[in-house]
Design a protein around this motif. Structure first.
Motif, mmCIF file in Angstrom:
data_model
loop_
_atom_site.group_PDB
_atom_site.id
_atom_site.type_symbol
_atom_site.label_atom_id
_atom_site.label_comp_id
_atom_site.label_asym_id
_atom_site.label_seq_id
_atom_site.Cartn_x
_atom_site.Cartn_y
_atom_site.Cartn_z
ATOM 1 N N ARG A 50 -1.345 -9.014 5.881
ATOM 2 C CA ARG A 50 -2.745 -8.604 5.821
ATOM 3 C C ARG A 50 -3.316 -8.099 7.140
ATOM 4 O O ARG A 50 -3.620 -6.928 7.271
ATOM 5 N N PHE A 161 -0.322 -2.718 -3.202
ATOM 6 C CA PHE A 161 -0.966 -3.091 -1.943
ATOM 7 C C PHE A 161 -0.019 -3.828 -0.999
ATOM 8 O O PHE A 161 -0.354 -4.072 0.146
ATOM 9 N N VAL A 164 5.459 -6.751 1.241
ATOM 10 C CA VAL A 164 6.602 -7.678 1.172
ATOM 11 C C VAL A 164 7.906 -7.023 0.691
ATOM 12 O O VAL A 164 8.963 -7.254 1.289
ATOM 13 N N GLY A 198 9.659 -18.828 -3.152
ATOM 14 C CA GLY A 198 10.171 -17.495 -3.426
ATOM 15 C C GLY A 198 8.989 -16.563 -3.609
ATOM 16 O O GLY A 198 7.897 -17.007 -3.970
ATOM 17 N N GLN A 199 9.179 -15.282 -3.375
ATOM 18 C CA GLN A 199 8.062 -14.329 -3.504
ATOM 19 C C GLN A 199 7.612 -14.202 -4.957
ATOM 20 O O GLN A 199 6.434 -14.077 -5.246
ATOM 21 N N SER A 258 5.431 -18.666 -4.962
ATOM 22 C CA SER A 258 4.374 -18.347 -5.898
ATOM 23 C C SER A 258 4.982 -17.721 -7.141
ATOM 24 O O SER A 258 5.807 -16.815 -7.011
ATOM 25 N N PRO A 285 -1.273 -16.284 -8.707
ATOM 26 C CA PRO A 285 -2.088 -15.180 -8.181
ATOM 27 C C PRO A 285 -2.484 -14.183 -9.270
ATOM 28 O O PRO A 285 -1.620 -13.700 -10.004
ATOM 29 N N GLN A 287 -5.178 -11.668 -8.559
ATOM 30 C CA GLN A 287 -5.566 -10.502 -7.725
ATOM 31 C C GLN A 287 -6.866 -9.831 -8.156
ATOM 32 O O GLN A 287 -7.658 -9.454 -7.302
ATOM 33 N N ILE A 327 -7.809 -10.231 -4.336
ATOM 34 C CA ILE A 327 -8.089 -9.188 -3.344
ATOM 35 C C ILE A 327 -9.411 -8.527 -3.728
ATOM 36 O O ILE A 327 -9.574 -8.119 -4.884
ATOM 37 N N TYR A 358 -9.124 -6.280 0.932
ATOM 38 C CA TYR A 358 -7.988 -5.353 0.928
ATOM 39 C C TYR A 358 -7.826 -4.731 2.311
ATOM 40 O O TYR A 358 -8.778 -4.321 2.942
ATOM 41 N N SER A 359 -6.582 -4.709 2.800
ATOM 42 C CA SER A 359 -6.323 -3.955 4.022
ATOM 43 C C SER A 359 -5.088 -3.077 3.792
ATOM 44 O O SER A 359 -4.058 -3.562 3.317
ATOM 45 N N ARG A 361 -1.802 -1.304 4.150
ATOM 46 C CA ARG A 361 -0.599 -1.683 4.900
ATOM 47 C C ARG A 361 0.363 -0.493 4.956
ATOM 48 O O ARG A 361 0.459 0.270 3.989
#
Ligand code: SAH
Ligand code: F3S
Length: 487
Positions: A50, A161, A164, A198-199, A258, A285, A287, A327, A358-359, A361
């Motif tokens: 982020r 967004f 990862v 884990g992602q 997650s 999550p 979002q 987000i 939100y940023s 990336r």
């Protein structure tokens, strides 16, 4: 070289990587010091999800550069996601940096340091281990009460967004056998609670194909998800949870983070219903609460699908709590979209919410979209979201006053008492004259604070006698049995 200092930014994954870095360097004969000024090597384990990560890193490296001027032999290393993302460029643009090492190359640190010992140019290792994935095992000398265990790394989703998939590469899974062995070792050394990491932890599949299908696998009661999509959402995660519960019966609590909502399948819901070791809390999550935004995020579910899965989970596991990530200000998010998010948060009643502006990336698809929600609007929306989630949280915690909760005691609190967590992930502080760390105690909730609870020990404080737990599990738990305070 004798000592190192380690500075960690970011998520649990990075925290976990830092612990592995510490062990790898420890085995190579280096000892950890807290002060960079006293270290021969300073490693910055970075995050790029982020914040303006490179800027932050730049100022940190600048500060360390001053130390290096006084002690030219000081080595500065960068690990983690910024290292993976920028590789060579980092070493070129910041001459103070001696070493850049990606998350998959932690095991090579001793060799890289040996090479650097003789002087010479910066070393950069940022190769994904695609052909032969390596998972560094925990070798704790002092097993934490609550430990993280990696089951997969990387991510095959393409949320528009998210950086990862770029920084952590494609999904690679750890053999179930290894995961179970590691948990068994940790538990034998005193660990009480394990969080699987884990992602998209619940997309897990055993690379050695040693797990059979879990009960509920292939059941598709969904009205909101098309059967062909739902079939592709099935994984072996529930089978892994069952294997852990069976093979490590002395583990007291099991969590995971997650999960991706699309892999919240019937097999996973059945596991929650039937495994007493699984905590009654899921971080799921979402979002956004707007279908339009979810589509643009490429989240691969809509509000109806998310809500239907949550409703099933709740009906099967009474009292289960949910937390989430949101987000605000994603490109194109209108006021009406945001209001749908607020409505969803309210409807689901999350007990914990991580909210982010939100940023944009680098290396993400959404970077091509105009970042068109003003900073002012993002701040306002975040404040509104937090006002709502603070209220939901307060109401939830207040409703627990007077109830009895089983709390795994994790350590001492700042106020001098003990601190631990309930199964539903609420933090509880309490005082006791006895030594309680590592035990499960039964507490009556006396007061609710903004983010935590105060508990009092009841007469029959339990230290989780193991035979009772086994008994509890043998009672073929049903949804009703699951809601009884037997654990
Ligand atoms: N599946 C991962 C998600 C990692 S990112 C996990 O294990 O948690 C964690 C959270 O950061 C995401 O759920 C999302 O809410 C937030 N996030 C990711 N990229 C972001 C961005 N570009 N801007 C703002 N928030 C972001
Ligand atoms: Fe990121 Fe989406 Fe994967 S949030 S980690 S791309 S599931």
């Amino acid at each position: 070289m004798r000592s190192f200092a380690l500075v960690t930014f970011g998520c649990q994954m990075n925290q976990h990587d830092s612990e592995r870095i510490e062990e790898v360097l420890g085995r190579a004969g280096l000892s950890r010091v807290d002060e960079p000024a006293l270290a021969d090597l300073v490693l910055l384990n970075t995050c790029s999800v982020r914040e303006k990560a490179e800027q932050k890193l730049r100022s940190e490296v600048g500060r360390l550069g001053l130390l290096k001027r006084q002690r030219p032999e000081l080595l500065i290393g960068v690990a983690g996601c910024v290292a993976q993302q920028e590789g060579e460029r980092l070493a070129r643009s910041m001459p103070q940096i001696d070493l850049v090492v990606g998350p998959d190359n932690i095991g090579e640190l001793p060799d890289l340091l040996r090479e650097l010992d003789g002087g010479g140019p910066p070393r950069v290792r940022t190769e994904f281990d695609l052909d032969a994935p390596r998972f560094l095992e925990a070798h704790p000398t002092d097993a934490p009460r609550s430990a993280f265990v990696t089951v997969m790394k990387g991510c095959n989703e393409r949320c528009t967004f998210c950086i990862v998939p770029h920084t952590r590469g494609p999904e690679r899974y750890r053999p179930a056998r290894e995961v179970i062995d590691e948990i068994a070792r940790l538990v034998a050394a005193g660990t009480r609670e394990v969080t699987l990491l884990g992602q998209t932890v619940n997309s897990y599949a055993d690379p050695e194909a040693a797990l059979g299908p879990a009960p509920g696998a292939g059941e598709l009661p969904w009205t909101a998800t098309h059967p062909s999509t739902a079939r592709a959402d099935e994984s072996e995660f529930a089978a892994l949870l069952r294997a852990i519960s069976e093979r490590v019966p002395d583990l007291l609590r099991l969590r995971y983070t997650s999960p991706h909502p699309r892999h919240l399948t019937m097999s996973l819901i059945r596991a929650h219903q039937e495994l007493p070791v699984l905590c009654r809390h899921v971080h799921l999550p979402v979002q956004s609460g707007s279908d339009r935004v979810l589509r643009r995020m490429l989240r691969r579910y809509d509000v109806a699908e998310y809500s239907e899965r949550v409703a099933r989970l709740r009906a099967s596991v009474p009292g289960i709590t949910l937390s989430t990530d949101i987000i605000v200000g994603f490109p194109g998010e209108s006021r009406a979209d945001f209001e749908q998010t607020l409505a969803l948060v309210q409807r689901i009643g999350f007990t914990g919410t991580f909210g982010f502006k939100y940023s944009a990336r680098p290396h993400t698809p959404a970077q091509k979209l105009a970042d068109d929600v003003s900073e002012g609007d993002k701040s306002e929306r975040l404040a509104e979201l937090f006002a709502l989630t603070d209220r939901l949280r307060r109401d939830h915690l207040t409703a627990l006053v007077g109830s009895t909760q089983r709390v795994l005691v994790e350590g001492l609190s700042a106020q001098g008492g003990y601190t631990g967590r309930t199964e539903q992930n609420e933090i509880v502080h309490f005082g006791s004259r006895a030594q309680r760390v590592g035990q499960i105690v039964e507490l009556t909730i006396a007061r609710a604070f903004k983010n935590s609870l105060e508990g009092r020990e009841s007469d029959a404080t339990l230290s989780a006698p193991l035979p009772e737990r086994r008994g509890a599990r043998e009672r073929a738990p049903s949804a009703r049995a699951r809601s009884l305070p037997v654990l």
